[in-house]
Write an enzyme that holds these catalytic residues in place. Structure first.
Site, PDB file in Angstrom:
ATOM      1  N   HIS A  57      43.326  31.966  81.583  1.00 23.30           N
ATOM      2  CA  HIS A  57      42.270  32.741  82.252  1.00 23.30           C
ATOM      3  C   HIS A  57      41.577  31.908  83.339  1.00 23.30           C
ATOM      4  O   HIS A  57      40.386  32.048  83.580  1.00 23.30           O
ATOM      5  CB  HIS A  57      41.256  33.289  81.236  1.00 23.30           C
ATOM      6  CG  HIS A  57      41.828  34.398  80.403  1.00 23.30           C
ATOM      7  ND1 HIS A  57      41.765  35.715  80.792  1.00 23.30           N
ATOM      8  CD2 HIS A  57      42.526  34.390  79.242  1.00 23.30           C
ATOM      9  CE1 HIS A  57      42.385  36.464  79.870  1.00 23.30           C
ATOM     10  NE2 HIS A  57      42.857  35.684  78.933  1.00 23.30           N
ATOM     11  N   SER A  90      63.960  54.352  83.969  1.00 26.39           N
ATOM     12  CA  SER A  90      63.929  53.119  83.176  1.00 26.39           C
ATOM     13  C   SER A  90      64.609  53.369  81.834  1.00 26.39           C
ATOM     14  O   SER A  90      64.483  54.459  81.270  1.00 26.39           O
ATOM     15  CB  SER A  90      62.476  52.691  82.948  1.00 26.39           C
ATOM     16  OG  SER A  90      62.415  51.713  81.936  1.00 26.39           O
ATOM     17  N   GLY A 150      54.203  44.226  77.399  1.00 26.64           N
ATOM     18  CA  GLY A 150      52.860  44.111  76.827  1.00 26.64           C
ATOM     19  C   GLY A 150      52.710  42.926  75.877  1.00 26.64           C
ATOM     20  O   GLY A 150      51.816  42.896  75.045  1.00 26.64           O
ATOM     21  N   ALA A 151      53.599  41.933  75.986  1.00 29.69           N
ATOM     22  CA  ALA A 151      53.590  40.817  75.047  1.00 29.69           C
ATOM     23  C   ALA A 151      52.965  39.558  75.641  1.00 29.69           C
ATOM     24  O   ALA A 151      53.014  38.498  75.044  1.00 29.69           O
ATOM     25  CB  ALA A 151      55.018  40.518  74.606  1.00 29.69           C
ATOM     26  N   SER A 155      55.568  41.144  81.944  1.00 27.67           N
ATOM     27  CA  SER A 155      56.578  42.142  82.299  1.00 27.67           C
ATOM     28  C   SER A 155      56.158  42.871  83.581  1.00 27.67           C
ATOM     29  O   SER A 155      57.011  43.278  84.377  1.00 27.67           O
ATOM     30  CB  SER A 155      56.789  43.125  81.152  1.00 27.67           C
ATOM     31  OG  SER A 155      55.568  43.671  80.736  1.00 27.67           O
ATOM     32  N   GLU A 188      49.815  45.341  92.132  1.00 26.51           N
ATOM     33  CA  GLU A 188      49.199  45.324  90.804  1.00 26.51           C
ATOM     34  C   GLU A 188      47.669  45.426  90.899  1.00 26.51           C
ATOM     35  O   GLU A 188      47.039  46.123  90.115  1.00 26.51           O
ATOM     36  CB  GLU A 188      49.635  44.055  90.053  1.00 26.51           C
ATOM     37  CG  GLU A 188      49.432  44.207  88.573  1.00 26.51           C
ATOM     38  CD  GLU A 188      50.235  43.244  87.710  1.00 26.51           C
ATOM     39  OE1 GLU A 188      51.114  42.532  88.231  1.00 26.51           O
ATOM     40  OE2 GLU A 188      49.968  43.196  86.496  1.00 26.51           O
ATOM     41  N   ASP A 200      50.748  35.145  87.968  1.00 29.59           N
ATOM     42  CA  ASP A 200      52.016  35.723  87.519  1.00 29.59           C
ATOM     43  C   ASP A 200      53.028  35.918  88.650  1.00 29.59           C
ATOM     44  O   ASP A 200      54.175  35.468  88.534  1.00 29.59           O
ATOM     45  CB  ASP A 200      51.776  37.026  86.752  1.00 29.59           C
ATOM     46  CG  ASP A 200      50.932  36.789  85.511  1.00 29.59           C
ATOM     47  OD1 ASP A 200      50.787  35.628  85.103  1.00 29.59           O
ATOM     48  OD2 ASP A 200      50.412  37.767  84.956  1.00 29.59           O
TER      49      ASP A 200
HETATM   50  C1  GLA Z   1      47.172  37.933  82.501  1.00 29.24           C
HETATM   51  C2  GLA Z   1      46.974  38.014  84.009  1.00 29.24           C
HETATM   52  C3  GLA Z   1      47.089  36.637  84.646  1.00 29.24           C
HETATM   53  C4  GLA Z   1      46.189  35.629  83.935  1.00 29.24           C
HETATM   54  C5  GLA Z   1      46.436  35.671  82.438  1.00 29.24           C
HETATM   55  C6  GLA Z   1      45.466  34.807  81.663  1.00 29.24           C
HETATM   56  O1  GLA Z   1      48.482  37.596  82.205  1.00 29.24           O
HETATM   57  O2  GLA Z   1      47.921  38.887  84.576  1.00 29.24           O
HETATM   58  O3  GLA Z   1      46.774  36.758  86.024  1.00 29.24           O
HETATM   59  O4  GLA Z   1      44.851  35.871  84.253  1.00 29.24           O
HETATM   60  O5  GLA Z   1      46.300  36.991  81.928  1.00 29.24           O
HETATM   61  O6  GLA Z   1      45.666  33.450  81.941  1.00 29.24           O
END
Ligand code: GLA
Length: 426
Positions: A57, A90, A150-151, A155, A188, A200
């Protein structure tokens, strides 16, 4: 036009090396034929997921993160059409999308299709701006893959970065890596509506095999850190807990951090984001800012320190020191950031008792999903047995635990249908 990474069909960008998931890619291509009809075989693209080892985070607070792409991800089979129809489906979701390029919906639907659709809108926007509209035409696209949804393995960014990459290839747009990363990020944030940080799409779009990405999210500077001489492995333990409204809880954390920063900045005017705030600034302001915001800020400030300490440990060959920071990060995510769940805590606790485990913590946003365990490769099966045993005793069901390899990032796969004898394995 210059050649960009999306322009991979005739260039040397199609990865011809043997692929781990060749059978899966071939099955995906066959499924594509079943859904969209025979004809020209589809092109196949792969886009990995990611795990983040340190810097939880921190991305939306301007801090450093240390993710790596994993060898599980999204499979995208794609075939151009002569008209302007777009057909998206999908293997993992029941509802797809059939529309025309000239009447694309610009409202989100709350379903998975928002991710690819958001990217289509972004890539079209770039093509329009740069005068590249001549090769834009309809497509048939089938998504699938082997990355749990969602893990906490991203994804969503895997789909978004993979879609931008595949569209660039299909429409012959010379997008570079950063165009692709930013198209995915904007889709996103702006179309899907998650206030995510930059980690990500960068982790996936800039991935290199056997490397951790060191990404400083304050200014997006990045470098690669060597990881893995074979003696260490990354195991990912999936609790199979999926929190329906995880994105709402995630946005709430983003907001709490924003409030914390607003409350603290007057005491440290040189700070430009929460990452810049010093612990003594927080200490002196503690009684004056909201107590939840103060806890979130403490996690962020200390996690920045831990992430630098982990980097130092990694670069000096101290993998135990690196692992220690992971355990501390998990405690902070549990107690200060409050994004863990009992199942994740159980995995981390039992991993901590295993010989050969260097560190463990939840990965991704939390609220369920996966824990990442750094361990000595030789101890994999004893660690797996112990973690599964303890988990089952507490919750009456098993988690899944797998060793994930690293990955080189989004790419086109040499046609799996051209592999001799592939019918035999289907
Ligand atoms: C999610 C968000 C990322 C990051 C993480 C926590 O995966 O998509 O951008 O903030 O939470 O580190």
């Amino acid at each position: 036009m210059e050649s960009g990474i999306g322009n991979s069909r005739e260039g040397d960008c199609v990865d011809e090396r043997p692929e781990k998931w060749t059978v899966g890619f071939a099955k995906h291509a066959v499924e594509f034929g079943a859904r969209f009809g025979s004809g020209q075989p589809p092109r196949i693209f792969f886009s990995p997921g990611r795990v983040n080892l340190m810097g939880a985070h921190l991305d939306y607070n301007g801090g450093p993160v240390m993710p790596t792409a994993i060898d599980r991800g999204t499979f995208i089979a794609l075939r151009p059409r002569k008209d302007r129809r777009l057909r998206f489906a999908s293997t993992l979701e029941p509802v797809g999308l059939e529309t025309d390029l000239s009447v694309l919906r610009t409202q989100r639907s709350g379903r998975w299709i928002d991710y690819p659709l958001g990217v289509v809108l972004e890539v079209l926007g770039l093509a329009r701006q740069r005068g590249w509209m001549q090769d834009i035409r309809g497509l048939e696209v089938l998504y699938g893959g082997n990355l749990p949804v969602g893990a906490g393995l991203s994804s969503s960014a895997s789909i978004c970065v993979g879609t931008a990459f595949a569209l660039a290839a299909a429409w012959e747009l010379p997008l570079d890596r950063m165009d692709i990363v930013h198209a995915a990020l904007r889709a996103e944030r702006e179309f899907v509506g998650v206030r995510c940080g930059i980690m990500d799409p960068y982790a996936i779009g800039l991935a290199r095999e056997d490397r951790l990405l060191w990404l400083d999210c304050k200014d997006a500077t990045n470098e690669y850190l060597p990881f893995g001489d074979g003696s260490l492995s990354i195991a990912v333990a999936d609790t199979h807990v999926r929190r329906e409204l995880a994105h709402v809880a995630f946005n709430e954390r983003v907001e709490q951090c924003r409030l914390a920063f607003e409350g603290l900045r007057p005491r440290q005017p040189d700070a430009t984001c929460l990452r810049d705030i010093r612990l003594d600034t927080l200490r002196t302001a503690r009684g004056e800012i909201d107590s939840i915001a103060a806890k979130r800020a403490e996690h962020v400030i200390r996690e920045v320190e831990r992430t630098f300490a982990a980097r130092q440990a990694l670069t000096s060959g101290d993998s135990r020191g690196f692992g220690r920071q992971m355990f501390l990060a998990h405690e902070s995510l549990r107690d200060l950031f409050e994004v863990s769940v009992a199942e994740l805590d159980r995995i981390v606790e039992s991993a901590a008792l295993c010989e050969g485990v260097l560190g463990a913590r939840l990965t991704g946003a939390g609220f369920g999903g996966c824990a990442v365990i750094l361990l000595e490769t030789a101890t994999t099966s004893s660690v797996r047995d112990r973690v599964v045993f303890d988990f089952e005793r507490s919750f009456g069901r098993k988690p899944s635990i797998e060793i994930f390899g690293s990955d080189a990032g989004p790419r086109e796969i040499a046609s799996p249908l051209a592999i001799r004898g592939f019918d035999a394995v289907l």
